[in-house]
Design an enzyme around this catalytic site. Structure first.
Site, mmCIF file in Angstrom:
data_model
loop_
_atom_site.group_PDB
_atom_site.id
_atom_site.type_symbol
_atom_site.label_atom_id
_atom_site.label_comp_id
_atom_site.label_asym_id
_atom_site.label_seq_id
_atom_site.Cartn_x
_atom_site.Cartn_y
_atom_site.Cartn_z
ATOM 1 N N TYR A 142 0.891 -1.296 -0.164
ATOM 2 C CA TYR A 142 0.090 -0.066 -0.075
ATOM 3 C C TYR A 142 1.115 1.385 -0.006
ATOM 4 O O TYR A 142 0.334 2.488 -0.357
ATOM 5 C CB TYR A 142 -0.852 -0.106 1.286
ATOM 6 C CG TYR A 142 -1.940 -0.941 1.188
ATOM 7 C CD1 TYR A 142 -1.435 -2.244 1.297
ATOM 8 C CD2 TYR A 142 -3.297 -0.856 1.026
ATOM 9 C CE1 TYR A 142 -2.541 -3.395 1.261
ATOM 10 C CE2 TYR A 142 -4.283 -1.884 1.137
ATOM 11 C CZ TYR A 142 -3.922 -3.044 1.345
ATOM 12 O OH TYR A 142 -4.868 -4.018 1.171
ATOM 13 N N LYS A 187 3.585 -14.942 4.138
ATOM 14 C CA LYS A 187 3.864 -15.841 2.986
ATOM 15 C C LYS A 187 5.488 -15.994 2.985
ATOM 16 O O LYS A 187 5.968 -15.622 1.849
ATOM 17 C CB LYS A 187 3.218 -15.169 1.617
ATOM 18 C CG LYS A 187 3.283 -16.076 0.554
ATOM 19 C CD LYS A 187 2.406 -17.199 0.427
ATOM 20 C CE LYS A 187 2.508 -17.982 -0.863
ATOM 21 N NZ LYS A 187 1.901 -19.218 -0.707
ATOM 22 N N ASP A 219 -2.092 -18.642 2.555
ATOM 23 C CA ASP A 219 -2.926 -19.467 1.956
ATOM 24 C C ASP A 219 -3.747 -20.486 2.911
ATOM 25 O O ASP A 219 -4.698 -20.809 2.743
ATOM 26 C CB ASP A 219 -2.408 -20.130 0.750
ATOM 27 C CG ASP A 219 -0.725 -20.599 0.968
ATOM 28 O OD1 ASP A 219 -0.321 -20.340 2.102
ATOM 29 O OD2 ASP A 219 -0.219 -21.328 0.353
ATOM 30 N N ASP A 243 -5.988 -7.037 5.435
ATOM 31 C CA ASP A 243 -7.146 -6.578 4.479
ATOM 32 C C ASP A 243 -7.749 -7.643 4.114
ATOM 33 O O ASP A 243 -9.376 -7.724 4.638
ATOM 34 C CB ASP A 243 -6.641 -5.885 3.230
ATOM 35 C CG ASP A 243 -7.597 -4.970 2.873
ATOM 36 O OD1 ASP A 243 -8.659 -4.904 3.341
ATOM 37 O OD2 ASP A 243 -7.346 -4.312 1.768
ATOM 38 N N ASP A 247 -11.622 -9.518 6.716
ATOM 39 C CA ASP A 247 -12.624 -9.460 5.928
ATOM 40 C C ASP A 247 -13.348 -10.900 5.710
ATOM 41 O O ASP A 247 -14.480 -11.179 6.105
ATOM 42 C CB ASP A 247 -12.908 -9.019 4.522
ATOM 43 C CG ASP A 247 -13.302 -7.407 4.393
ATOM 44 O OD1 ASP A 247 -13.103 -6.880 5.454
ATOM 45 O OD2 ASP A 247 -13.543 -6.933 3.404
#
Ligand code: NAD
Length: 353
Positions: A142, A187, A219, A243, A247
């Protein structure tokens, strides 16, 4: 001691649910002999229409002179076609995040046993779950160098030691007050920034010997959070993965209308906002679920004012009202009593009294 709260209701359902949160805060103040001074200010599309900007100077001044910010939600179709620099969320919420240097986003995802039937994973988690996603907000793709060319594009995922260590510290401090378990999600089998993040979190973990720490690739985490959500306590993760994961966790609870969140800066100053947006599809109908905004008030008491007992009394009242069978439209099931925004606020405020 008197606490000054900047109240920014914003757009859509923002003002409706904020009204109920203030009602509940008033009931809490009365019950626990607290003194809150609310200062209201315009933000978002409403502010854009009135003052020509989504974050007027006056609003920023109100926030700066307050002990915490209670934020509703901003945006809506009316303002969708504004030019990029005037986009409502970007020019108000993101501007506030940047101005105050909010770097930690805490997003509790709680499935209450009372409403387990509305969860998409109802067969798995019969007793509910309680996960706290701690998302790093100031780094990652970001804020890195971003290039968009005709034939290629790239986004830089950058983290410094200081950014990783401070978010890890927040996660471990929170875990100390919960089930003492932190899962670092990254990751690191592929990304250097993830190896760096995991190493930094592991380093910080050594100063918290009472907290169990484990690690998971993003994952796998997206699968495990569905398969066995009750096994998680605190998840600490980078900006982009946070992010997405927050959610996903939110959706497992059945409704976004139940979930609060907070963004904190280095000084512990916080902006409290519901996980959902301005819900233009139901705005003005009196059916929005005010629980997310009410739980924001509880989080504010806990994290900004260190008022654990009053915070728990709000959360307890919410659970009791659910136990009593009251539901807004988004969490309704057969056999339960459907109530509107105002009635839900009244019921929770009454329970606190
Ligand atoms: P949304 O969260 O507003 O709505 C998604 C769905 O969830 C809708 O069906 C809505 O009715 C429902 N919902 C949300 N909150 C609810 C509540 N309290 N009670 C019952 N149902 C609820 O997301 P969206 O539709 O993608 O966005 C709508 C607007 O909100 C857009 O302009 C977007 O930019 C803005 N937005 C603002 C914020 C913020 O202020 N932090 C966050 C997300 C979206």
């Amino acid at each position: 001691m008197r606490k000054k709260i900047a109240v920014l209701p914003g757009d859509g359902i923002g003002p409706e649910v904020m009204h109920e949160a203030i009602k509940v805060l008033d009931a809490t103040a009365k019950k626990h002999s607290l003194d809150f001074n609310y200062e209201y200010a315009d933000v978002g599309g409403t502010a854009h229409d009135k003052h020509g900007t989504a974050l007027p100077d006056k609003t920023l001044q109100v926030c700066k002179s307050s002990d915490a910010i209670l934020f509703g939600s901003v945006g809506g179709p009316k303002w969708d076609n504004l030019p990029k620099e005037k986009k409502i969320e970007r020019s108000s919420l993101l501007a506030l995040r940047k101005y105050f240097g909010f770097y930690a986003n805490l997003r509790p995802a709680i499935l209450y046993p009372q409403i387990v039937n509305i969860s998409p994973i109802k067969g798995i988690s019969l007793n509910g779950f309680d996960i706290m996603v701690v998302r790093e907000l100031s780094g990652d793709a970001y804020f890195g160098n971003s290039i968009l060319e005709e034939d290629w594009a790239s986004d830089e995922m950058k983290y410094t030691k200081q950014q990783c260590r401070r978010i890890a510290k927040i996660a471990f401090e929170i875990a100390m007050k919960r089930k003492k378990h932190v899962t670092c999600v990254d990751k690191s089998n592929v990304l250097s920034s993830s190896i760096f993040f995991r190493n930094s979190v592991t380093e910080v973990s050594k100063t918290y010997p009472d907290v169990k720490m484990d690690c998971m690739y993003i994952d796998n985490a997206t699968m495990q959070i569905i398969k066995r959500p009750m096994d998680f306590d605190v998840i600490v993760t980078t900006n982009l993965f946070g992010d997405i994961l927050s959610d996903e966790a939110a959706m497992l609870t059945g409704s976004i209308g139940m979930l609060p969140s907070v963004s904190l800066n280095e000084n512990g100053f916080g902006l409290y906002e519901p996980a959902g947006g301005s819900a233009p599809d139901i705005a003005g109908k009196g059916i929005a679920n005010p629980i997310a905004q009410i739980l924001c008030a509880a989080l504010m008491l806990r994290y900004s004012f260190n008022m654990e007992k009053p915070a728990s009394s709000i959360e307890g009242a919410v659970k009791k009202i659910l136990e009593d069978g009251y539901r807004t439209k988004d969490i309704i099931e057969t056999g339960m009593k459907e109530v509107g925004t105002k009635e839900m606020g009244n019921l929770i405020a009454e329970k606190i009294k």
